[in-house]
Structure formats: C-alpha cells, structure tokens
Design a protein around this motif. Structure first.
Motif, PDB file in Angstrom:
ATOM      1  N   ILE A 167       0.846  -1.203   0.000  1.00 32.59           N
ATOM      2  CA  ILE A 167       0.000   0.000   0.000  1.00 32.59           C
ATOM      3  C   ILE A 167       0.881   1.254   0.000  1.00 32.59           C
ATOM      4  CG2 ILE A 167      -1.783   1.264   1.309  1.00 32.59           C
ATOM      5  CD1 ILE A 167      -2.757  -1.408   0.149  1.00 32.59           C
ATOM      6  N   LYS A 214      -5.642  -1.998  -4.306  1.00 35.05           N
ATOM      7  CA  LYS A 214      -6.030  -0.821  -5.098  1.00 35.05           C
ATOM      8  C   LYS A 214      -7.189  -0.076  -4.414  1.00 35.05           C
ATOM      9  CE  LYS A 214      -6.969   0.584  -9.755  1.00 35.05           C
ATOM     10  NZ  LYS A 214      -7.594   0.201 -10.995  1.00 35.05           N
ATOM     11  N   SER A 229      -8.132  -3.431   6.656  1.00 33.93           N
ATOM     12  CA  SER A 229      -7.404  -3.738   5.426  1.00 33.93           C
ATOM     13  C   SER A 229      -7.688  -5.129   4.897  1.00 33.93           C
ATOM     14  CB  SER A 229      -5.897  -3.554   5.633  1.00 33.93           C
ATOM     15  OG  SER A 229      -5.377  -4.603   6.389  1.00 33.93           O
ATOM     16  N   THR A 272      -5.979   1.641  -1.252  1.00 32.26           N
ATOM     17  CA  THR A 272      -5.209   2.838  -1.591  1.00 32.26           C
ATOM     18  C   THR A 272      -6.153   3.998  -1.946  1.00 32.26           C
ATOM     19  OG1 THR A 272      -3.427   1.451  -2.422  1.00 32.26           O
ATOM     20  CG2 THR A 272      -3.400   3.732  -3.133  1.00 32.26           C
ATOM     21  N   GLN A 273      -7.182   3.684  -2.717  1.00 30.43           N
ATOM     22  CA  GLN A 273      -8.157   4.715  -3.103  1.00 30.43           C
ATOM     23  C   GLN A 273      -8.830   5.308  -1.871  1.00 30.43           C
ATOM     24  OE1 GLN A 273      -7.538   5.403  -6.529  1.00 30.43           O
ATOM     25  NE2 GLN A 273      -9.760   5.549  -6.690  1.00 30.43           N
ATOM     26  N   ARG A 289       1.024   7.574  -6.188  1.00 27.22           N
ATOM     27  CA  ARG A 289      -0.114   8.467  -6.432  1.00 27.22           C
ATOM     28  C   ARG A 289       0.104   9.865  -5.860  1.00 27.22           C
ATOM     29  NH1 ARG A 289      -5.123   6.264  -7.427  1.00 27.22           N
ATOM     30  NH2 ARG A 289      -5.739   8.453  -7.450  1.00 27.22           N
ATOM     31  N   MET A 340       2.084   2.070  -3.456  1.00 25.15           N
ATOM     32  CA  MET A 340       0.995   2.581  -4.306  1.00 25.15           C
ATOM     33  C   MET A 340       0.645   4.016  -3.919  1.00 25.15           C
ATOM     34  SD  MET A 340      -1.284  -0.903  -4.480  1.00 25.15           S
ATOM     35  CE  MET A 340      -2.421  -0.492  -5.774  1.00 25.15           C
ATOM     36  N   LEU A 341       0.608   4.275  -2.600  1.00 24.00           N
ATOM     37  CA  LEU A 341       0.286   5.636  -2.135  1.00 24.00           C
ATOM     38  C   LEU A 341       1.358   6.622  -2.603  1.00 24.00           C
ATOM     39  CD1 LEU A 341      -0.834   4.982   1.564  1.00 24.00           C
ATOM     40  CD2 LEU A 341      -2.269   5.901  -0.278  1.00 24.00           C
TER      41      LEU A 341
END
Ligand code: S3P
Length: 183
Positions: free
Chosen positions: A22, A161, A155, A164-165, A29, A25-26
């Motif tokens: 995570i 995904k 979690s 993360t959103q 972004r 990914m964060l």
C-alpha cells in the motif's frame, strides 16, 4: 496556497498487513518518495533483518529501528512503511504521531494468519506455534497502533487498489500532500 502541514505519511500495522504494498501505491499516487524501514535497515547494515536479530537480539534491532524512525520522520514528502513492532517504543510512537500522519492498516487475525502462513523470513514468527504468536502480538499491539495512528483503515476486505483509493480520499491525506482526491 497549500501549507503541507504533515508530509510524512507513516503506515503502521502488523506484519502481513500490507504496509509495503500500500505504501508504494500511495507514494506513486502522491508523488512522494517511498521508504520501507526494514529494507533501508538491511541496505545500510548490509545484512538481513534476521541476521540483525541473530547478532544483536531484538533489543539491538529496536535500537536501529528507533534511530531510523527518528531520522525519517523529520523528512518531507515521504511515505514510510514501518516494521510491525515500530509502535512498541514510546519514543517511536511520539515521533511518528507528532511529526507525521500515521495510518493504521487494521488487518483481521484471520487475514494475517492466511498471509503469514509459511513465513520463513520474519524472526519473530519462527515459532512452533506461529498462530499463537501472531494472536499474542496482535492483542498486545492493537492498542498501540490505535494510540499512535491518526486514522485507521480495515485492510482485510478490500484489494490493495481499493484500500489505496480509500486512503487517498481521506481529507487528512489530501491536506498533508496537497493532493487531489480520487474521483
Ligand atoms: C517485526 C516486523 C517486521 C520486522 C521485524 C520485526 C515485528 O516488519 O521489522 O521482523 O516486530 O512485528 P514487517 O511488519 O514489515 O514484516
């Protein structure tokens, strides 16, 4: 103007809760750097976490971990994945809570057991009764994760995904990184 009050986002949670996945990914972004505490400790020491435990014991590892948390929490535009035991020391909890935006990835015991099954690399899990060890660690640490974190996200039920959103949609995150929330 965006003030960027807290631009270190710190992920805490048990081993296997998804902090590294995570976190990466964060960071992508948010346009921030990503650091995994354990990987950086390994890079700097030239040996694995398991070897640090073997040579210096858990106490030696915690000392190195605390020094790194102190250093990294003073940086900017960073997403930090901590080790599962980072919340044990008061000093770490204070540094993380006061300097960063701390997010607890709250995975259920069942999910953790599923993800950690057969793990050979984490020194604290090399026990004949791994399930009991994870159960005990979670019971002892869950209150510390909650105490240290500004936000918690369950979690287990979502994909990396989706999770993360959801994190990116939190106003605290948007504010800290001057980001635009996802649509
Ligand atoms: C630990 C978790 C590990 C690593 C070390 C100790 C812990 O990190 O720091 O083995 O005490 O829970 P991960 O949470 O990334 O597995």
């Amino acid at each position: 103007m965006c003030a960027k009050p807290r631009s270190v986002l710190i992920l805490v949670g048990m081993m296997g809760s998804g902090k590294s996945t995570i976190g990466q990914m964060l960071a992508r972004r948010l346009g921030a750097r990503f650091v995994d505490c354990d990987r950086l400790l390994e890079e700097r020491s030239g040996v694995s976490i398991a070897t640090i435990f073997e040579l210096e014991g858990e106490a030696g590892f915690r000392k190195r971990e605390a020094a790194l948390i102190d250093e990294l929490t003073q940086q900017d535009n960073l997403v930090l994945a901590t080790g599962g035991g980072a919340v044990i020391l008061d000093e770490n909890r204070t540094h993380m809570h006061e300097r960063g935006l701390v997010i607890y990835l709250d995975a259920s015991l069942e999910e953790l057991l599923r993800r950690l099954k057969g793990d050979r690399s984490r020194p604290l899990l090399q026990s004949p009764n791994m399930a009991q060890r994870v159960t005990d660690l979670l019971a002892a640490r869950a209150p510390l994760y909650r105490q240290c974190a500004h936000l918690s996200f369950p979690s287990s039920a979502s994909s990396p995904k989706q999770l993360t959103q959801r994190i990116l949609a939190a106003p605290e995150v948007t504010r800290a990184f001057c980001a635009t929330p996802p649509l």
